[in-house]
Design a protein around this motif. Sequence first.
Motif, PDB file in Angstrom:
ATOM      1  N   ALA A  15      49.178  34.268  45.361  1.00  0.00           N
ATOM      2  CA  ALA A  15      50.139  33.544  45.760  1.00  0.00           C
ATOM      3  C   ALA A  15      51.184  32.833  44.356  1.00  0.00           C
ATOM      4  O   ALA A  15      50.495  32.780  43.237  1.00  0.00           O
ATOM      5  N   GLY A  16      52.366  32.781  44.432  1.00  0.00           N
ATOM      6  CA  GLY A  16      53.142  32.471  43.323  1.00  0.00           C
ATOM      7  C   GLY A  16      53.350  33.404  42.306  1.00  0.00           C
ATOM      8  O   GLY A  16      54.103  33.097  41.024  1.00  0.00           O
ATOM      9  N   ASP A  17      53.033  34.898  42.424  1.00  0.00           N
ATOM     10  CA  ASP A  17      53.210  35.755  41.577  1.00  0.00           C
ATOM     11  C   ASP A  17      53.766  36.901  42.577  1.00  0.00           C
ATOM     12  O   ASP A  17      52.718  37.449  43.264  1.00  0.00           O
ATOM     13  N   PRO A  18      55.086  37.395  42.209  1.00  0.00           N
ATOM     14  CA  PRO A  18      55.354  38.363  43.059  1.00  0.00           C
ATOM     15  C   PRO A  18      54.851  39.960  42.691  1.00  0.00           C
ATOM     16  O   PRO A  18      54.985  40.805  43.467  1.00  0.00           O
ATOM     17  N   ARG A  19      54.161  40.079  41.545  1.00  0.00           N
ATOM     18  CA  ARG A  19      53.891  41.232  40.988  1.00  0.00           C
ATOM     19  C   ARG A  19      52.736  41.388  41.746  1.00  0.00           C
ATOM     20  O   ARG A  19      51.901  40.811  42.277  1.00  0.00           O
ATOM     21  N   ILE A  20      52.276  43.066  41.856  1.00  0.00           N
ATOM     22  CA  ILE A  20      51.204  43.351  42.566  1.00  0.00           C
ATOM     23  C   ILE A  20      50.278  44.049  41.641  1.00  0.00           C
ATOM     24  O   ILE A  20      50.697  44.705  40.764  1.00  0.00           O
ATOM     25  N   ARG A  21      48.966  43.959  41.944  1.00  0.00           N
ATOM     26  CA  ARG A  21      48.038  44.395  41.076  1.00  0.00           C
ATOM     27  C   ARG A  21      47.058  45.765  41.827  1.00  0.00           C
ATOM     28  O   ARG A  21      46.682  45.474  42.931  1.00  0.00           O
ATOM     29  N   VAL A  22      46.978  46.888  40.960  1.00  0.00           N
ATOM     30  CA  VAL A  22      46.150  47.948  41.635  1.00  0.00           C
ATOM     31  C   VAL A  22      45.236  48.120  40.761  1.00  0.00           C
ATOM     32  O   VAL A  22      45.391  48.497  39.773  1.00  0.00           O
ATOM     33  N   THR A  23      43.942  48.445  41.524  1.00  0.00           N
ATOM     34  CA  THR A  23      42.857  48.727  40.544  1.00  0.00           C
ATOM     35  C   THR A  23      42.251  49.926  41.228  1.00  0.00           C
ATOM     36  O   THR A  23      42.112  50.116  42.289  1.00  0.00           O
ATOM     37  N   GLY A  24      41.775  50.795  40.154  1.00  0.00           N
ATOM     38  CA  GLY A  24      41.107  52.141  40.392  1.00  0.00           C
ATOM     39  C   GLY A  24      39.942  52.388  39.413  1.00  0.00           C
ATOM     40  O   GLY A  24      40.530  51.917  38.123  1.00  0.00           O
ATOM     41  N   THR A  25      39.191  53.223  39.620  1.00  0.00           N
ATOM     42  CA  THR A  25      38.261  54.004  38.854  1.00  0.00           C
ATOM     43  C   THR A  25      39.120  55.210  38.202  1.00  0.00           C
ATOM     44  O   THR A  25      39.988  55.592  38.665  1.00  0.00           O
ATOM     45  N   GLY A  26      38.310  55.922  37.475  1.00  0.00           N
ATOM     46  CA  GLY A  26      38.700  57.427  36.901  1.00  0.00           C
ATOM     47  C   GLY A  26      37.689  58.263  36.329  1.00  0.00           C
ATOM     48  O   GLY A  26      36.668  57.456  36.245  1.00  0.00           O
ATOM     49  N   ALA A  27      37.941  59.562  36.198  1.00  0.00           N
ATOM     50  CA  ALA A  27      36.911  60.369  35.652  1.00  0.00           C
ATOM     51  C   ALA A  27      37.719  61.480  34.914  1.00  0.00           C
ATOM     52  O   ALA A  27      38.432  61.868  35.472  1.00  0.00           O
ATOM     53  N   ARG A  28      37.011  62.040  33.812  1.00  0.00           N
ATOM     54  CA  ARG A  28      37.495  63.238  33.079  1.00  0.00           C
ATOM     55  C   ARG A  28      37.175  64.619  34.054  1.00  0.00           C
ATOM     56  O   ARG A  28      36.135  64.311  34.588  1.00  0.00           O
ATOM     57  N   ILE A  29      38.010  65.183  34.114  1.00  0.00           N
ATOM     58  CA  ILE A  29      37.976  66.401  34.694  1.00  0.00           C
ATOM     59  C   ILE A  29      37.784  67.415  33.592  1.00  0.00           C
ATOM     60  O   ILE A  29      38.500  67.901  32.795  1.00  0.00           O
TER      61      ILE A  29
END
Length: 307
Positions: free
Chosen positions: A276-290
Amino acid sequence: MSTADQRPEILRYTAFSTDPAGGNPAGVVLDATGLTDAEQLAIAAELGYSETAFLTAPPAELPDQERAYTVRYFSPLAEVSFCGHATIAAAIAHAERHGPGNLQFVTPAGAVPVKVTCAADGTLQATLTSVEPAVHKVAEDDVDEALRALGWFRADLDPEFPPRIGYAGARHLILAVRTRARLADLAYDFARLKDFMTDLDLTTIQLVWRESATVFHVRDPFPVGGVVEDPATGAAAAAFGAYARELGLVPEESVLLLHQGADMGRPGELRVELYAGDPRIRVTGTGARIPDPGTTRAAARHHGRTV
């Protein structure tokens, strides 16, 4: 940069999964200094992943800011304004070499802060904060053309989720369906959907099925990038978060979980946070080296690129 001995280090990471065989593969070049546009496009095409991120020095207005970078994203066919999964992949690749912390990625769509944290078990996790999003109505004729290209019907759509174009760095047409079976059955007209998306300046089509109040399953055709389907799409996830909040489909402050890639054999998980109060969206994820991508053709076929 054009000779073989000047070729930069090209890394391969998956985003939104800790399994190299899951999530969405991305190319990462942590030092793309001196690469021309044509050379960056050639590297992206050689890798065959939906996007490759290229990092260089920050723009002149941020000369002294530590851990700030200019970032550009190329699909096998063209440059794109923003790519969420390649952002996550690049941030985790950077953290493996320089440690977790805050980064500032200056992208063609705008500044995108990224925070990388390390869990007790050593797993790295990256959270991007989108540019300010927007949600736009879409003409009914355009919805009909999208459905024709997909081979779907109006009756397939969930009436509680009206079609819209969502933006959080790139434009995505959001279409929600009534059933998981409809979402799983995806066999579309590649050329027709590509032409339609090009006309509307769309990056992907975000196809959605709602499992529960905060859990969704999504798929993202990406023919404009030369890719049949994107296995995990951070930019579309951010656009969907803005869409769901603006239309009152979720509370203004929410944490949404998006499952993507299972229908392709590359399951991934995207966490979308709304405040609330912040229009921006946060997207979270993990990762791995191929560690070993195999041949370009095998790697491309594994995640759905047409070759």
